[in-house]
Scaffold this motif. Structure first.
Motif, PDB file in Angstrom:
ATOM      1  N   GLN A   1       0.824  -1.202   0.000  1.00 37.62           N
ATOM      2  CA  GLN A   1       0.000   0.000   0.000  1.00 37.62           C
ATOM      3  C   GLN A   1       0.863   1.259   0.000  1.00 37.62           C
TER       4      GLN A   1
ATOM      5  N   ASP B   1     -10.616   6.371  -8.552  1.00 39.70           N
ATOM      6  CA  ASP B   1     -10.777   4.918  -8.618  1.00 39.70           C
ATOM      7  C   ASP B   1      -9.959   4.338  -9.763  1.00 39.70           C
TER       8      ASP B   1
ATOM      9  N   LEU C   1      -6.231   4.639  -9.063  1.00 41.88           N
ATOM     10  CA  LEU C   1      -5.856   3.678  -8.028  1.00 41.88           C
ATOM     11  C   LEU C   1      -5.770   2.272  -8.623  1.00 41.88           C
ATOM     12  N   ALA C   2      -6.692   1.962  -9.529  1.00 43.61           N
ATOM     13  CA  ALA C   2      -6.681   0.634 -10.153  1.00 43.61           C
ATOM     14  C   ALA C   2      -5.403   0.452 -10.960  1.00 43.61           C
TER      15      ALA C   2
ATOM     16  N   LYS D   1      -2.420   0.203  -8.583  1.00 46.17           N
ATOM     17  CA  LYS D   1      -2.411  -1.078  -7.874  1.00 46.17           C
ATOM     18  C   LYS D   1      -1.900  -2.185  -8.766  1.00 46.17           C
TER      19      LYS D   1
ATOM     20  N   LEU E   1     -17.835   5.530  -5.002  1.00 43.92           N
ATOM     21  CA  LEU E   1     -16.933   6.449  -5.708  1.00 43.92           C
ATOM     22  C   LEU E   1     -15.560   5.821  -5.922  1.00 43.92           C
ATOM     23  N   VAL E   2     -14.959   5.384  -4.824  1.00 49.12           N
ATOM     24  CA  VAL E   2     -13.653   4.745  -4.926  1.00 49.12           C
ATOM     25  C   VAL E   2     -13.830   3.368  -4.303  1.00 49.12           C
TER      26      VAL E   2
ATOM     27  N   GLN F   1     -12.296   0.651  -4.459  1.00 49.55           N
ATOM     28  CA  GLN F   1     -11.154  -0.091  -3.933  1.00 49.55           C
ATOM     29  C   GLN F   1     -10.727   0.401  -2.567  1.00 49.55           C
TER      30      GLN F   1
END
Lengths: 497, 507
Positions: free
Chosen positions: A326, A482, A485-486, A489, B64-65, B67
């Motif tokens: 993380q 999102d 972040l995907a 990740k 929204l997010v 993850q």
């Protein structure tokens, strides 16, 4: 009797260096054009550079080969592709900033744009190798181009900045070479993966020598990342170089060196080496705090941003120190968010450069706080955009950098480092003060002396578009958080961090 | 009705954005129209609210997010319903009474943006979204205080910003930790408050998290010793800034205690009952004394706000339906009353450009209507029966009586001390001979001021006599909060304590 070396082209994996090759070829191409037809307009070169960067970017995104190439010298893994993408996108955004209405010395030379592409290629090489020598070559290619480009800015402080950066950079290069040498002496290899294996097998045999090598490496990487106490060049270099170049220095070299730092330090962090860990821990705390306090008293915005970006480097050092999945994710998220805000903020400063020398209006520098007094009256849109960018830097939600900070804080807490998290939070609060200072000048103070400053000398559509992109990204970041972040990740997890 | 909450949040924001096109001359009318429509919308929401159930209504949920478990999650229950209505109402009234002329467009658009943030705080059910609105509300307020305030406005506004920003960042750490705990327990990230309500935590962890949230909320309330930003902010803010600050922004802190601290950390709340009450009492007594010593009328009211917030804290940490319900009612009433008082001071300031008591005296003769309305508001602030201030104060104190009669007795001083400084203020300003000749020419209230103040007076009297329309839905929702606390408490002592303090009228 020399045994013939047979090279299998497939095992070379040519595609792995395709992105850098495109940038290098682009640079050579620009130099050749200059031979054929001199005195082309800068717009021509800028567009050409941007096009090469575009092809570069496409080749990064579409890369689908093995992650090793060229006798295992090249390492194209997730974080390499991700950081290359960040490098190329930010480079493309910054190169457009040279399309100002005003003419500048450096943009008259096609070599400037060739150097720019060489530099990009150098950073890309750094990010995609775990071979200490190739990293060194990439680092020096990029740095030498960068020193030259800073010096080309033909103002008093520019040459000072370039020379300062160069001498300190040379010292850092020496540190790097010495550190790499010591590691080679101990392990017999310059490949980080082999070094790591060697440590694991021999259980850190010859520990004092290893540590000495690490110390030199910390010095070298710390210099490039502007970690305290190797940060002293940063404010002067930021001040001396043009605003667009200063913004570039704040982002692109650092992401390349961050990838190197992740690869290097993760060897020790994953082996749970207390010494390296606690050194980084202390450095992170000092790097966050000290420049923050110095930034409070700056009167020049560019110097203030220089100190603040040192402090931001301290934040991401925390991520490297933690070394969890993380944390590495948060490092990239943080830097992507940071990159867009910095593009916007420095572009904004760039736009507000006046045609006359600052002393014409009685200022000591182009970016004195006082120059922005009452900006909301004279240029409300600019003031609001700069205000939003400052709030984003301060970490006020819902603006972009808040999410990076939040994710990093979360990573810190999840690793059980509550104290560190509190230090980070308090530093954010301190930082809010000097970011607010600019807002206070722009929105809350009024100018009494009625100096009519011609702000729009630099303004044109393309700069407005760049700033618009940066601000829109900052405001609406929650909607693409999102997706980012995907991507991050996936990149980090496929690289095995 | 499905998306009424989203409409309520984002209508002012879009109005502010489109408002950029509106001409300077008509921007005031534009602001009033928008806030009036917003107020009507909130009334529509009230009409659609099912008061027979205390559960959360009008919920909206958009991931929204995904993850990281952040979702756009809204909802409304009896606790937040009236805070939202009060927010829209006070914003409207403060714009009606607005007399500012400098750079009016920026001011009105900032107020609209601020309204968005305030409504957002009260209806957000996702911790991150809550935090987002919570922090964002600082920005327009910074601008309001810093650009239109008094001579020390920049110091005051920056102090306000940094102080609250620091507190909230520590709260953010608490939220992130709670999200982590949730992900450890269930395997998925979530910042959804309703998910968090399911979480049972050990006592020591609860205490730490309670402390983290405490910094965020206590600075906002503000509780002694974190109150020092407030007198500056009030003293320097323009009238509209003070009105919104006192009426709505301070309530965000106490609302946070009810929404987050109590149901999330029931054992810690039980542990902290007495310490929090002591902080409340210090606020009540100490700031009342400080208020008495002030020369500036606005400072008196600012300190009286801190004092009354102490009573609200006391009511909340009674941990029973009466106390919490009373404190919510007191939040509403304090919002209306302090908002009105700050507006009244603003009226005087517009005429004389001073707020010092020594400049006035005998105003009752030249401004009889003004004196009457001031008198009514003052009585409501003191907590005279049959005014709105009495109900909340009485219920809060009644609630805490079940916990500790002694502390309640000391806290009862609030009514006496409040009467002392308020009546002294009234005496020095309105009675006696007119010492200052120039005061003879002061005009009484004009039409604009009447239209802003009369609705407030009517509310003060009406809700003072008949508080049931507010108390009933509030009580139903508070019962649910108390129930969650009772179910979630991990230590038997805490369970027993919650049960005993909630037995008023059963013995």
């Amino acid at each position: 009797m020399i045994t013939p070396i047979s090279i299998d082209m497939i095992s070379l994996n040519i595609a792995s260096i395709a992105p850098m090759t495109i940038a290098v070829l682009g640079a050579l191409f620009i130099l050749c054009i200059d031979l054929v037809r001199k005195h082309n307009d800068k717009h021509f070169y800028v567009v050409l550079t941007a096009l090469f960067l575009l092809i570069d970017f496409v080749s990064i995104v579409s890369y689908s080969g093995a992650n090793r190439g060229f006798f295992d010298v090249i390492l194209i893994d997730g974080i390499s592709l991700l950081s290359q993408a960040i490098i190329v996108i930010s480079s493309a955004l910054f190169i457009f900033l040279s399309l100002t209405k005003q003419r500048f010395h450096e943009y008259r030379y096609p070599e400037y744009f060739a150097l720019f592409l060489f530099m990009t290629a150098g950073f890309q090489f750094m990010a995609s190798s775990d071979n200490l020598i190739l990293i060194f070559v990439g680092l020096e290619t990029a740095s030498l181009s960068l020193y030259t480009m800073i010096a080309m800015h033909n103002r008093d402080k520019a040459s000072e900045a370039a020379i300062k950066y160069f001498t300190m950079g040379a010292l850092a290069a020496a540190f790097y070479a010495f550190g790499a040498m010591l590691l080679y002496y101990v392990t017999g290899s310059i490949e980080l993966s082999t070094i790591s294996n060697h440590f694991a097998i021999t259980n850190f045999d010859n520990y004092p020598l290893i540590l000495l090598g690490v110390v030199f490496m910390i010095g070298a990487l710390g210099f490039k990342l502007s970690l305290v106490p190797f940060h002293t060049w940063a404010p002067d270099v930021y001040e001396g170089s043009s605003a667009s170049m200063a913004g570039y220095i704040a982002i692109v070299p650092k992401i390349a060196i961050l990838v190197v730092a992740i690869r290097f330090f993760s060897i020790f962090i994953q082996a749970d080496d207390t010494w390296v860990r606690s050194t980084l821990y202390m450095m992170a705390i000092i790097t966050m705090t000290l420049p923050n306090l110095i930034a409070l008293v700056q009167t020049d915005i560019k110097r203030m941003l220089a100190f603040s970006s040192i402090s931001h480097a301290g934040f991401v050092l925390v991520a490297i120190m933690l070394g969890t999945t993380q944390a590495i994710e948060s490092l990239f998220l943080y830097w992507i968010m940071f990159a867009f805000v910095i593009v916007g903020a420095f572009a904004m400063l760039w736009v507000h450069r006046t045609k006359e020398e600052p002393s014409f209006y009685g200022f000591t520098s182009d970016y004195q706080f006082d120059k922005f007094t009452g900006l909301v009256k004279t240029a409300p849109v600019a003031a609001f955009m700069l205000g939003i960018l400052m709030l984003a830097l301060a970490g006020v939600p819902p603006f972009s950098l808040f999410w990076g900070k939040m994710y990093l804080l979360s990573a810190t807490i999840n690793s059980g480092e509550i104290f560190l998290a509190v230090v980070m939070v308090l530093n954010s609060a301190i930082a809010a003060f000097y970011y607010l200072k600019l807002i206070v000048y722009m929105f809350l103070k009024t100018r009494d002396d009625n100096i009519a400053i011609e702000y729009r000398a630099m303004n044109n559509l393309i700069l407005k578009v760049i700033i618009g992109i940066a601000v829109a990204f900052s405001i609406l970041s929650i909607f693409w958080l999102d997706t980012i972040l995907a991507i991050v990740k996936m990149a980090v997890q496929t690289s095995g961090y | 009705m499905e998306h009424i909450l989203s409409i309520l949040i984002f209508f002012p924001l879009f109005a502010a954005l489109i408002g950029l096109l509106v001409d300077k001359e008509s921007i005031r009318a534009y602001g009033i129209v928008i806030t009036f429509v917003e107020f009507l919308l909130s009334c529509v929401m009230w009409a659609g609210y099912d008061s027979s159930a205390g559960s959360i209504q009008f919920t909206e949920f958009i991931p929204l997010v995904s993850q990281f478990g952040i979702s756009y999650n809204l909802g409304l229950d009896g606790i937040s319903l009236f805070l939202v209505i009060m927010t829209t109402f006070i914003t409207m009234i403060s714009l009606i009474g607005l007399t500012e002329t400098r750079n009016l467009k920026h001011m009105i658009l900032s107020v609209l943006v601020l309204e968005m943030a305030m409504v957002g705080v009260f209806v957000a059910l996702d911790a991150m979204i809550f935090y987002l609105f919570w922090e964002f509300s600082l920005v327009p307020m910074l601008y309001l205080i810093g650009a239109w305030g008094g001579p020390q406005r920049i110091y005051a506004s920056v102090k306000f910003f940094i102080y609250t920003f620091t507190g909230s960042l520590i709260m953010l750490l608490g939220m992130l930790y709670l999200g982590y705990i949730y992900s450890e327990a269930t395997g998925v990230w979530s910042f959804n408050l309703l998910d968090w309500y399911m979480l049972q935590l050990p006592l020591d962890m609860q205490l730490w998290l309670f402390a983290a949230f405490f910094f965020g909320f206590a600075i906002k309330v503000p509780m002694v010793p974190f109150h020092t930003w407030l007198p500056y902010a009030h003293g320097q803010a323009p009238t509209i800034g003070s009105v919104i600050l006192a009426a709505v922004l301070l309530k965000m802190g106490t609302y946070g205690f009810i929404r987050f601290s109590l149901p999330l950390f029931p054992d810690a709340s039980v542990e902290m009952m007495i310490p929090m009450a002591i902080l409340g009492i210090i606020a009540i007594v100490y700031t009342a004394m400080v208020a008495y010593a002030q020369e500036d009328i606005k400072q008196v009211i600012a300190y009286s706000s801190v004092s009354h917030m102490g009573v609200i804290i006391l009511g909340i940490f009674a941990l029973n339906v009466e106390g919490i319900g009373g404190s919510i009612f007191l939040m509403i009433s304090h919002g209306i009353v302090s908002g009105a008082l700050f507006m009244l001071v603003g009226v005087l300031y517009d005429r004389k450009h001073t707020k010092m008591m020594s400049e006035f005296g005998g105003l009752a003769k030249v401004m009889p209507m003004y004196a009457t309305i001031f008198g009514i508001m003052l009585m409501a602030s003191v907590g005279l029966p049959l005014t709105i201030g009495f109900v909340g104060e009485f219920l809060s104190l009644l609630g805490f009586f079940a916990v500790s009669p002694i502390i309640t007795a000391i806290a009862g001083l609030t009514i006496i001390l409040g009467a002392v400084y308020m009546l002294v203020l009234y005496k020095r300003t309105f009675f006696g001979p007119i010492t200052n000749e120039s005061n003879l020419k002061l005009k009484d209230l004009n039409g604009r001021e009447y239209s802003a103040l009369i609705p407030l007076v009517m509310l003060v009297v009406y809700l003072g006599i008949y508080p049931k329309p507010i108390l009933e839905p509030v009580d139903k929702s508070v019962k649910q909060v108390v129930q969650i606390m009772y179910i979630k408490a991990v230590t038997p002592e805490a369970k027993e304590k919650i049960a005993t303090v909630n037995s008023i009228g059963e013995r």
